[in-house]
Design an enzyme around this catalytic site. Structure first.
Site, PDB file in Angstrom:
ATOM      1  N   ASP A 391      48.323  -7.737   4.403  1.00 50.66           N
ATOM      2  CA  ASP A 391      47.829  -7.830   3.105  1.00 50.66           C
ATOM      3  C   ASP A 391      47.883  -9.149   2.501  1.00 50.66           C
ATOM      4  O   ASP A 391      47.271  -9.655   1.724  1.00 50.66           O
ATOM      5  CB  ASP A 391      47.687  -6.413   2.280  1.00 50.66           C
ATOM      6  CG  ASP A 391      49.272  -6.217   2.061  1.00 50.66           C
ATOM      7  OD1 ASP A 391      50.043  -6.990   2.464  1.00 50.66           O
ATOM      8  OD2 ASP A 391      49.567  -5.240   1.559  1.00 50.66           O
TER       9      ASP A 391
HETATM   10  C1  LIG Z   1      64.436  -0.814   5.188  1.00 46.98           C
HETATM   11  C2  LIG Z   1      64.523  -0.201   3.994  1.00 46.98           C
HETATM   12  C3  LIG Z   1      64.235   1.225   3.767  1.00 46.98           C
HETATM   13  C4  LIG Z   1      64.911  -1.082   2.780  1.00 46.98           C
HETATM   14  C5  LIG Z   1      64.744  -2.287   2.397  1.00 46.98           C
HETATM   15  C6  LIG Z   1      63.396  -2.823   1.624  1.00 46.98           C
HETATM   16  C7  LIG Z   1      62.187  -3.073   1.773  1.00 46.98           C
HETATM   17  C8  LIG Z   1      61.846  -2.055   3.157  1.00 46.98           C
HETATM   18  C9  LIG Z   1      61.085  -3.298   0.953  1.00 46.98           C
HETATM   19  C10 LIG Z   1      61.561  -4.144  -0.259  1.00 46.98           C
HETATM   20  C11 LIG Z   1      60.106  -4.900  -0.433  1.00 46.98           C
HETATM   21  C12 LIG Z   1      58.949  -4.299   0.180  1.00 46.98           C
HETATM   22  C13 LIG Z   1      58.500  -3.214  -0.581  1.00 46.98           C
HETATM   23  C14 LIG Z   1      58.044  -5.136   0.519  1.00 46.98           C
HETATM   24  C15 LIG Z   1      57.231  -5.749  -0.661  1.00 46.98           C
HETATM   25  C16 LIG Z   1      55.776  -6.131  -0.466  1.00 46.98           C
HETATM   26  C17 LIG Z   1      54.821  -4.976   0.019  1.00 46.98           C
HETATM   27  C18 LIG Z   1      53.463  -5.185  -0.055  1.00 46.98           C
HETATM   28  C19 LIG Z   1      53.154  -5.025  -1.569  1.00 46.98           C
HETATM   29  C20 LIG Z   1      52.999  -6.480   0.424  1.00 46.98           C
HETATM   30  C21 LIG Z   1      52.693  -4.045   0.685  1.00 46.98           C
HETATM   31  O1  LIG Z   1      51.339  -4.018   0.391  1.00 46.98           O
HETATM   32  C22 LIG Z   1      53.149  -4.203   2.143  1.00 46.98           C
HETATM   33  C23 LIG Z   1      54.465  -3.801   2.379  1.00 46.98           C
HETATM   34  C24 LIG Z   1      55.403  -4.788   1.509  1.00 46.98           C
HETATM   35  C25 LIG Z   1      56.145  -5.609   2.373  1.00 46.98           C
HETATM   36  C26 LIG Z   1      56.888  -4.701   1.639  1.00 46.98           C
HETATM   37  C27 LIG Z   1      57.675  -3.725   2.785  1.00 46.98           C
HETATM   38  C28 LIG Z   1      58.686  -2.985   2.224  1.00 46.98           C
HETATM   39  C29 LIG Z   1      59.900  -4.082   1.372  1.00 46.98           C
HETATM   40  C30 LIG Z   1      60.183  -5.016   2.461  1.00 46.98           C
END
Ligand SMILES: CC(C)=CCC[C@@H](C)[C@H]1CC[C@@]2(C)[C@@H]3CC[C@H]4C(C)(C)[C@@H](O)CC[C@@]45C[C@@]35CC[C@]12C
Length: 650
Positions: A391
């Protein structure tokens, strides 16, 4: 004053212009919007632990800032939550206690005494969520025999197995990769009088009597969001058995394999790593391999990427920034206002940032290192980070296409085409899009989630947000580039089907990365519209009816993180500008911008703006893995402006 349906309010010009001025004033020199991306409360302790294991301490100014931050976010009951807004958990309470002690705060400090009073009666480290125990084991404050096993040999299993580590969601995989190396080596900081004292404090002097086998199974109810399943317990039993027999040669081979994977991750991300946890853990691994080596130096150099100085102290961020994501949204918001001439310099700078941060090549040997091809994708933060996301690529492409007719897009056509290819390559068989990779394993793998505190961490599955963004981007591309392409047409149609299937009975979509139903529904509706849904489409009508049913009497919408945790609408104490904006953007997309509901929301949003052009701070609007809140600094500057612009168009 009440507004009747269809009546138009005066244009929100000055409100929008003040909002745009704030956006312009807060744009970074690089053209992005750089800000805080904090919230999780387990990052600082992991960092402080990592440094301590390496025999280092933060610089004095950072040390003070970290202490201030931890003190500022201690809950009134003495504990710390999973994030700054969450109720206390043993996992984060014990870890933050230990962090403060390692940072030099004395055992008799009033805050620390209160923390002990909170976590000791709840079992202390013995009942911490799983990750807390792993971090404590590194410090020698917990025994490896009391952990759920993480044998590095799992990496040597046939890749065809549905539970091979390469099939895990990349965040989970990348966190458990160094954990498996450290577990395989039973890596442990050298003993010091300070560690001995902390051990005594957090176990209340009972360390020598601990039954470590029993401790593996213990978790405080405060730390359980995802209960351990029968299947996880069975897998753990098999692995405990294996651990007792593990041969030195196979262990050495698997450690080498894991180290090679760690090196690949470090190099592909310029030592930023996919996130702060594996960043620190990979660095610690290298410390054990070669404490004075170039890898440790390279890691130390990129540590600052994760820190942000706030009014409440030094925060460790959940990513190395959210710049590309925010910049793409900011561009779309500014464009929606029509004020593009007045804000041309702002858009020019943003366009420069977007161009400079597209990933231009695949990582070396992607198959060997289990990487999806990256070329053409955009990451969430910066190109150096090197992990494009479906995305983020979609939003980068959408922003570029919005800039194109203004003569401001700097991304060459061939690279836009690469972005389209990247998006197409990421579509799952179910028609949806996951985050960083194709879905690699069965959803049932979630039954082996060992984290206790997070949900949906095991497999990268299709999300409505990612799917909608990709469908919107492909539809925008199709308009921009009207050369018939059946693959694009099919991808859009399959994506729309996925979105329809994901709609809930009540007409909403649940958000996974934003709080919560206002976020998910904004994506659901916009995805369907981009795919060609007509205004009378029942899916759209049900969605807007859902939103209208949750509008507050003051015209606003309001949701809190509990919405995501409980998977049902949980109302905040007052209206939230970000939720209200998402709801308004949804109503407008579905053609209801002139409705009474939308105009009451517009009025609330306008009146909520402060004299300085900002909207007042409000609860966190970002979330991950259903449980942990994460702060998106720029949302309050972007979404209200965007929503007012689209709801007040003539
Ligand atoms: C492995 C665990 C449980 C913890 C570490 C934290 C990460 C998993 C998350 C921290 C940032 C995230 C949320 C990341 C941020 C952007 C989103 C997004 C808005 C682009 C979304 O649409 C798709 C998922 C995201 C990449 C995210 C995944 C999870 C994190 C890396």
């Amino acid at each position: 004053m009440s507004v009747t349906a269809g009546e138009r309010l005066p244009k929100s010009v000055s409100v929008i212009q003040r909002g745009l001025d704030v956006l312009a004033a807060t744009q970074d020199a690089e053209g992005s919007w750089y800000g805080d991306y904090g919230g999780p409360q387990f990052l600082i302790p992991i960092y402080v632990t990592g440094l301590h294991v390496m025999g280092r301490t933060p610089e004095p100014a950072q040390r003070e800032g970290l202490i201030a931050y931890l003190r500022n976010h201690q809950n009134a009951d003495g504990g710390w939550g999973l994030d700054v807004e969450a109720p206390s958990q043993v996992f984060t309470s014990v870890l933050n206690y230990v962090a403060l002690r390692l940072l030099g705060v004395g055992e008799d400090d009033a805050g620390l005494r209160k923390a002990r009073q909170w976590f000791l009666p709840r079992g202390g480290p013995l009942s911490s969520g799983a990750w807390g125990k792993i971090i404590l084991a590194l410090l020698g404050l917990y025994e490896y025999g009391g952990l759920q096993p993480i044998p590095p040999e799992l990496w040597l299993l046939p890749e065809s197995l549905p539970f091979h580590p390469s099939r895990l969601w990349c965040h989970c995989r990348m966190v458990y990769l160094p954990m498996s190396w450290l577990y395989g080596r039973k890596a442990r900081a050298p003993e010091t009088p300070l560690l001995a004292a902390i051990r005594h404090e957090i176990f209340d002097g009972t360390y020598a009597q601990v039954d470590w086998a029993a401790a593996r199974e213990r978790v405080s109810p405060t730390d359980v969001f995802t209960p351990r399943t029968f299947w996880l317990k069975a897998a753990n039993q098999v692995m405990y058995g294996y651990e007792r027999l593990a041969g030195a040669r196979l262990r050495a081979r698997s450690l080498d394999f894991a180290l090679e994977q760690i090196r690949a991750e470090d190099e592909a991300t310029h030592y930023i790593c996919i996130g702060p946890i594996n960043k620190v853990l990979n660095m610690v691994v290298w410390h054990f391999v070669n404490p004075e080596g170039p890898e440790v130096r390279a890691h130390l150099e990129r540590l600052p990427d994760y820190f942000y100085e706030g009014a409440d102290g030094v925060r460790m961020n959940g990513y190395n920034s959210s710049e590309l994501w925010d910049t793409s949204f900011a561009v779309q918001a500014v464009a929606a206002t029509g004020e593009t001439e007045r804000h041309r310099p702002m858009l020019e700078e943003a366009a420069r940032f977007i161009e400079a941060n597209q990933v231009l090549e695949d990582t070396p040997e992607p198959q060997r290192f289990f990487r999806h091809p990256s070329k053409g994708g955009w990451p969430f933060s910066t190109r150096d980070h090197g992990w494009p996301i479906s995305d983020c690529t979609a939003e980068g492409l959408k922003a570029s296409l919005v800039l194109e007719p203004l003569g401001l897009n700097r991304v060459p056509q061939a690279r836009l085409q690469d972005a389209v290819q990247f998006i197409l390559s990421m579509q799952n068989e179910d028609g949806g899009w996951a985050t960083y990779e194709l879905q690699r394993g069965p959803k049932l793998l979630e039954l082996l989630n060992p984290s206790d505190v997070f949900s949906t961490i095991m497999v990268d599955v299709s999300y409505v947000e990612c799917t909608s963004a990709c469908v919107q981007a492909l539809a925008a591309w199709r308009k921009h580039h009207p050369v018939p392409d059946a693959r694009v047409d099919q991808a859009i149609a399959r994506g729309a089907d996925f979105i329809r299937r994901a709609q809930r009975e009540d007409g909403s979509w649940i958000g996974s990365w934003g709080v919560c139903f206002t976020y998910g529904t904004w994506f659901g509706v916009n995805g369907l519209i981009a795919a060609g849904a007509l205004p009378e489409d029942m899916a759209l009508r049900r969605a807007t009816a859902f939103l209208r049913s949750y509008q507050r009497s003051d015209g606003a919408w309001s949701e809190v993180v509990e919405s995501c945790r409980q998977a049902r609408w949980v109302e905040g104490k007052q209206g939230h500008a970000v939720n209200t904006s998402w709801a308004l953007l949804t109503l407008a997309a579905a053609g209801e911008q002139s409705s009474d509901a939308a105009q009451r929301g517009v009025r609330w949003l306008r009146e909520r703006q402060q004299a300085d052009g900002r909207w007042p701070p409000e609860p966190i609007a970002g979330i991950f893995n259903r449980t942990c809140a994460i702060h998106y600094d720029a949302y309050l500057r972007i979404f209200p402006v965007w929503a007012l612009a689209v709801c007040d168009k003539r």
